[in-house]
Design a protein around this motif. Structure first.
Motif, PDB file in Angstrom:
ATOM      1  N   VAL A   1     -51.988 -82.883 -15.107  1.00 53.65           N
ATOM      2  CA  VAL A   1     -52.983 -84.054 -13.652  1.00 53.65           C
ATOM      3  C   VAL A   1     -52.263 -83.775 -12.288  1.00 53.65           C
ATOM      4  O   VAL A   1     -50.964 -83.740 -12.017  1.00 53.65           O
ATOM      5  CB  VAL A   1     -51.736 -85.354 -14.402  1.00 53.65           C
ATOM      6  N   THR A   2     -52.952 -83.056 -11.536  1.00 53.80           N
ATOM      7  CA  THR A   2     -54.474 -82.385 -11.994  1.00 53.80           C
ATOM      8  C   THR A   2     -54.154 -81.146 -11.754  1.00 53.80           C
ATOM      9  O   THR A   2     -52.100 -80.491 -11.116  1.00 53.80           O
ATOM     10  CB  THR A   2     -55.603 -82.960 -10.756  1.00 53.80           C
ATOM     11  N   HIS A   3     -54.679 -80.365 -12.618  1.00 60.62           N
ATOM     12  CA  HIS A   3     -54.665 -78.978 -12.577  1.00 60.62           C
ATOM     13  C   HIS A   3     -55.258 -78.530 -10.671  1.00 60.62           C
ATOM     14  O   HIS A   3     -56.009 -78.820 -10.209  1.00 60.62           O
ATOM     15  CB  HIS A   3     -56.467 -77.943 -13.092  1.00 60.62           C
ATOM     16  N   PRO A   4     -54.256 -77.209 -10.905  1.00 59.92           N
ATOM     17  CA  PRO A   4     -54.228 -76.734  -9.328  1.00 59.92           C
ATOM     18  C   PRO A   4     -55.734 -76.428  -8.989  1.00 59.92           C
ATOM     19  O   PRO A   4     -55.980 -76.305  -7.341  1.00 59.92           O
ATOM     20  CB  PRO A   4     -53.462 -75.220  -9.827  1.00 59.92           C
ATOM     21  N   HIS A   5     -56.464 -76.053 -10.025  1.00 62.34           N
ATOM     22  CA  HIS A   5     -58.231 -75.393  -9.482  1.00 62.34           C
ATOM     23  C   HIS A   5     -58.488 -77.254  -9.215  1.00 62.34           C
ATOM     24  O   HIS A   5     -59.805 -76.598  -8.114  1.00 62.34           O
ATOM     25  CB  HIS A   5     -58.658 -75.190 -10.750  1.00 62.34           C
ATOM     26  N   HIS A   6     -58.204 -78.177  -9.731  1.00 61.63           N
ATOM     27  CA  HIS A   6     -58.593 -79.646  -8.773  1.00 61.63           C
ATOM     28  C   HIS A   6     -58.582 -79.193  -7.453  1.00 61.63           C
ATOM     29  O   HIS A   6     -59.316 -80.473  -7.129  1.00 61.63           O
ATOM     30  CB  HIS A   6     -58.283 -80.748  -9.571  1.00 61.63           C
ATOM     31  N   PHE A   7     -57.429 -79.226  -7.150  1.00 61.71           N
ATOM     32  CA  PHE A   7     -57.326 -79.508  -5.857  1.00 61.71           C
ATOM     33  C   PHE A   7     -58.350 -78.586  -5.000  1.00 61.71           C
ATOM     34  O   PHE A   7     -58.195 -78.702  -3.534  1.00 61.71           O
ATOM     35  CB  PHE A   7     -56.008 -78.379  -4.846  1.00 61.71           C
ATOM     36  N   PHE A   8     -58.741 -77.544  -4.865  1.00 63.70           N
ATOM     37  CA  PHE A   8     -59.710 -76.710  -4.086  1.00 63.70           C
ATOM     38  C   PHE A   8     -61.273 -77.195  -4.469  1.00 63.70           C
ATOM     39  O   PHE A   8     -61.689 -77.301  -3.593  1.00 63.70           O
ATOM     40  CB  PHE A   8     -59.252 -75.677  -4.674  1.00 63.70           C
ATOM     41  N   ARG A   9     -61.182 -77.683  -5.436  1.00 67.61           N
ATOM     42  CA  ARG A   9     -63.466 -77.862  -6.179  1.00 67.61           C
ATOM     43  C   ARG A   9     -63.080 -79.177  -5.284  1.00 67.61           C
ATOM     44  O   ARG A   9     -64.728 -79.250  -4.594  1.00 67.61           O
ATOM     45  CB  ARG A   9     -63.261 -78.494  -7.318  1.00 67.61           C
ATOM     46  N   ILE A  10     -61.920 -80.331  -5.281  1.00 70.21           N
ATOM     47  CA  ILE A  10     -62.634 -82.221  -4.823  1.00 70.21           C
ATOM     48  C   ILE A  10     -61.226 -81.763  -3.692  1.00 70.21           C
ATOM     49  O   ILE A  10     -60.410 -82.198  -3.381  1.00 70.21           O
ATOM     50  CB  ILE A  10     -62.160 -82.747  -6.192  1.00 70.21           C
ATOM     51  N   SER A  11     -61.947 -81.226  -2.509  1.00 73.00           N
ATOM     52  CA  SER A  11     -61.252 -81.296  -0.619  1.00 73.00           C
ATOM     53  C   SER A  11     -61.952 -81.049   0.014  1.00 73.00           C
ATOM     54  O   SER A  11     -63.324 -81.597  -0.197  1.00 73.00           O
ATOM     55  CB  SER A  11     -60.783 -79.593  -1.343  1.00 73.00           C
ATOM     56  N   LYS A  12     -62.396 -80.653   0.827  1.00 75.33           N
ATOM     57  CA  LYS A  12     -62.937 -80.321   2.361  1.00 75.33           C
ATOM     58  C   LYS A  12     -64.135 -79.962   1.918  1.00 75.33           C
ATOM     59  O   LYS A  12     -65.437 -79.534   2.310  1.00 75.33           O
ATOM     60  CB  LYS A  12     -62.449 -80.232   3.759  1.00 75.33           C
TER      61      LYS A  12
ATOM     62  N   ASN B   1     -49.007 -82.129 -11.144  1.00 74.78           N
ATOM     63  CA  ASN B   1     -48.331 -81.567 -10.169  1.00 74.78           C
ATOM     64  C   ASN B   1     -48.450 -81.750  -9.300  1.00 74.78           C
ATOM     65  O   ASN B   1     -49.650 -82.395  -8.542  1.00 74.78           O
ATOM     66  CB  ASN B   1     -49.755 -80.262 -10.810  1.00 74.78           C
ATOM     67  N   ARG B   2     -46.650 -81.417  -8.496  1.00 76.57           N
ATOM     68  CA  ARG B   2     -47.241 -81.341  -7.049  1.00 76.57           C
ATOM     69  C   ARG B   2     -46.785 -80.781  -6.023  1.00 76.57           C
ATOM     70  O   ARG B   2     -46.818 -80.901  -4.921  1.00 76.57           O
ATOM     71  CB  ARG B   2     -46.305 -82.955  -6.912  1.00 76.57           C
ATOM     72  N   ILE B   3     -47.145 -79.807  -6.426  1.00 71.97           N
ATOM     73  CA  ILE B   3     -47.232 -77.700  -5.801  1.00 71.97           C
ATOM     74  C   ILE B   3     -48.492 -77.718  -4.687  1.00 71.97           C
ATOM     75  O   ILE B   3     -49.620 -77.794  -5.664  1.00 71.97           O
ATOM     76  CB  ILE B   3     -46.793 -77.128  -7.354  1.00 71.97           C
ATOM     77  N   ILE B   4     -48.401 -77.453  -3.852  1.00 71.56           N
ATOM     78  CA  ILE B   4     -49.207 -77.140  -2.858  1.00 71.56           C
ATOM     79  C   ILE B   4     -49.320 -75.698  -2.877  1.00 71.56           C
ATOM     80  O   ILE B   4     -47.968 -75.373  -2.369  1.00 71.56           O
ATOM     81  CB  ILE B   4     -49.573 -78.202  -2.148  1.00 71.56           C
ATOM     82  N   LEU B   5     -50.272 -74.936  -3.080  1.00 73.65           N
ATOM     83  CA  LEU B   5     -50.522 -73.473  -3.000  1.00 73.65           C
ATOM     84  C   LEU B   5     -49.975 -72.569  -2.265  1.00 73.65           C
ATOM     85  O   LEU B   5     -49.554 -71.790  -2.283  1.00 73.65           O
ATOM     86  CB  LEU B   5     -51.598 -72.801  -4.189  1.00 73.65           C
ATOM     87  N   ASP B   6     -50.718 -73.519  -0.753  1.00 75.99           N
ATOM     88  CA  ASP B   6     -50.289 -72.931   0.160  1.00 75.99           C
ATOM     89  C   ASP B   6     -48.691 -72.621   0.372  1.00 75.99           C
ATOM     90  O   ASP B   6     -48.347 -71.942   1.281  1.00 75.99           O
ATOM     91  CB  ASP B   6     -51.589 -73.517   1.261  1.00 75.99           C
TER      92      ASP B   6
END
Length: 425
Positions: free
Chosen positions: A280-291, A250-255
């Motif tokens: 790889v990786t799940h979209p939710h991980h972008f938000f959980r492991i972030s700022k 997954n390389r899609i940025i939801l924003d």
């Protein structure tokens, strides 16, 4: 950062060598390099490396803790729900600024982290091109923890294609193959079909990494406009053939997806269905492991960070802080020089953090003045060891207030680079 190596590199440098370096990068995929590349790599000593790795180990302990899901669940409150979330992502990246402490020592400071991929494949190419043009001293490597190019590609392929590292190694031994630069010789031991999924990938500034991913691990790049569903399965077409997707790199940025046309957004909405796919990786991980995770991290090498909506009082010395929107990408929306009005006028304080400002060191001597630097470490999940392993890196040089193109438009010796770490003998 290592004076003797820096002096030797700068003395040998010519503008023609930099042009040769850029030409080498462009040879593999002409026209695909669409971002600034710095004239020099960075050389990092053992002591600094060990401090980064120790900080990364601490962060990974928090991510693997029993409390991780509960403390990060609020990060998902304003995003669409995507099924099939795994407990942990297969890869994490951590950004360390090279800073100075009160004793004027160079120390790392973790300023951001992402449960999202980075330029994992491009850096293999970058290392090859740097070594082709420049002289890298013996005992220095861009890889960490004993990794080599071969071991790195092996591990990268295992996490992207869904094999265990053990299975991939066995397949390599069975077929008596060596990993090469040819996608035709890449290991094909997975029954799961993986694609790199992105929004209009051939228009992205990072597209050279997509092409390198196909080159090194034989994973095709698919645009979100190409996908369609039949029942609970996801497909795309190539040359008139319908191909089932089992696994999404997954390389899609939801924003970014929110700002696309209605047709592209509708394609993105397909991924919210109960499909038989892995991520790889799940979209939710972008938000959980972030700022979002930063306020929960307490460590000497991690700047103190607070959620704006949880401030007991606004600090008086705002010049010592930086204001960041939680889910921006590539530094968008960050306010470096904060005023009281900036904080008071935030419409949704729960979407912002106030982070202690780090003292970037002018640590890279260049012919056009000193540069600052950040290092991004790549962490891959090791299924056998049940832990994250730091494997490789990228570096970025700047002469502005921030690391990024907008702050370095007229500067030289800035842009994307690679760090070479002093290895343990």
């Amino acid at each position: 950062m290592i004076a003797s190596i820096r002096q030797k590199f700068n003395a040998a440098f010519t503008e023609q060598s930099h042009q040769n370096y850029l030409a080498a990068l462009n040879t593999a995929f002409p026209g695909a390099l669409d971002f600034s590349v710095a004239e020099t790599p960075i050389f990092i000593d053992k002591n600094f490396t060990e401090k980064m790795l120790a900080t990364g180990d601490y962060v990974n302990q928090v991510i693997q803790s029993d409390q991780f899901n509960s403390i990060t669940e609020p990060s998902l409150k304003n995003i669409p729900h995507f099924p099939n979330e795994t407990p942990l992502p297969k890869c994490i990246v951590m950004d360390f600024a090279i800073t100075t402490n009160e004793q004027n020592e160079l120390v790392p400071a973790l300023i951001e982290l992402q449960g999202f991929p980075s330029l994992f494949a491009y850096e293999i190419l970058q290392d090859q091109c740097i070594r082709k043009i420049y002289t890298i001293p013996a005992g220095y490597s861009p890889y960490l923890n004993g990794y080599t190019k071969e071991k790195y590609i092996l591990h990268l392929e295992s996490i992207l294609k869904g094999n265990t590292l053990i299975e991939t190694k066995k397949n390599l031994d069975t077929n008596n193959q060596n990993i090469s630069d040819s996608s035709n010789n890449s290991i094909k031991n997975s029954n799961k079909h993986t694609v790199l999924l992105e929004i209009l990938p051939h228009q992205q500034k990072t597209r050279i990494d997509f092409y390198c991913t196909e080159k090194y691990v034989n994973i095709p790049t698919v645009c979100i406009t190409e996908i369609f569903t039949e029942g609970t399965h996801l497909y795309y077409e190539r040359e008139g053939n319908k191909i089932k997707i089992d696994r999404i790199y997954n390389r899609i940025i939801l924003d970014e997806l929110k700002h696309q046309t209605k047709e592209i957004q509708e394609k993105g909405a397909l991924l919210q269905n109960n499909l038989e796919i892995e991520w790889v990786t799940h979209p939710h991980h972008f938000f959980r492991i972030s700022k979002y995770l930063l306020p929960f991290l307490k460590h000497t090498n991690i700047p103190h960070t607070q959620f704006v909506d949880q401030l007991i009082e606004i600090p008086t010395a705002l010049d010592k802080y930086i204001l960041k929107p939680l889910f921006s990408f590539a530094g968008q929306g960050v306010i470096i020089d904060i005023s009281l009005a900036d904080i008071e006028n935030i419409k949704d304080p729960s979407g912002w953090i106030l982070q202690e400002k780090v003292n970037y060191a002018n640590c890279i001597e260049t012919p056009t003045g000193p540069a600052k630097a950040e290092l991004r470490l790549f962490y891959f999940w090791d299924e056998e060891k049940q832990q994250y392993i730091a494997t490789m890196n990228l570096a970025r040089l700047s002469k502005g207030k921030m690391i990024g193109v907008n702050y370095n438009k007229t500067a030289t010796w800035v842009g994307g680079s690679l760090a070479y770490f002093e290895t343990t003998n």
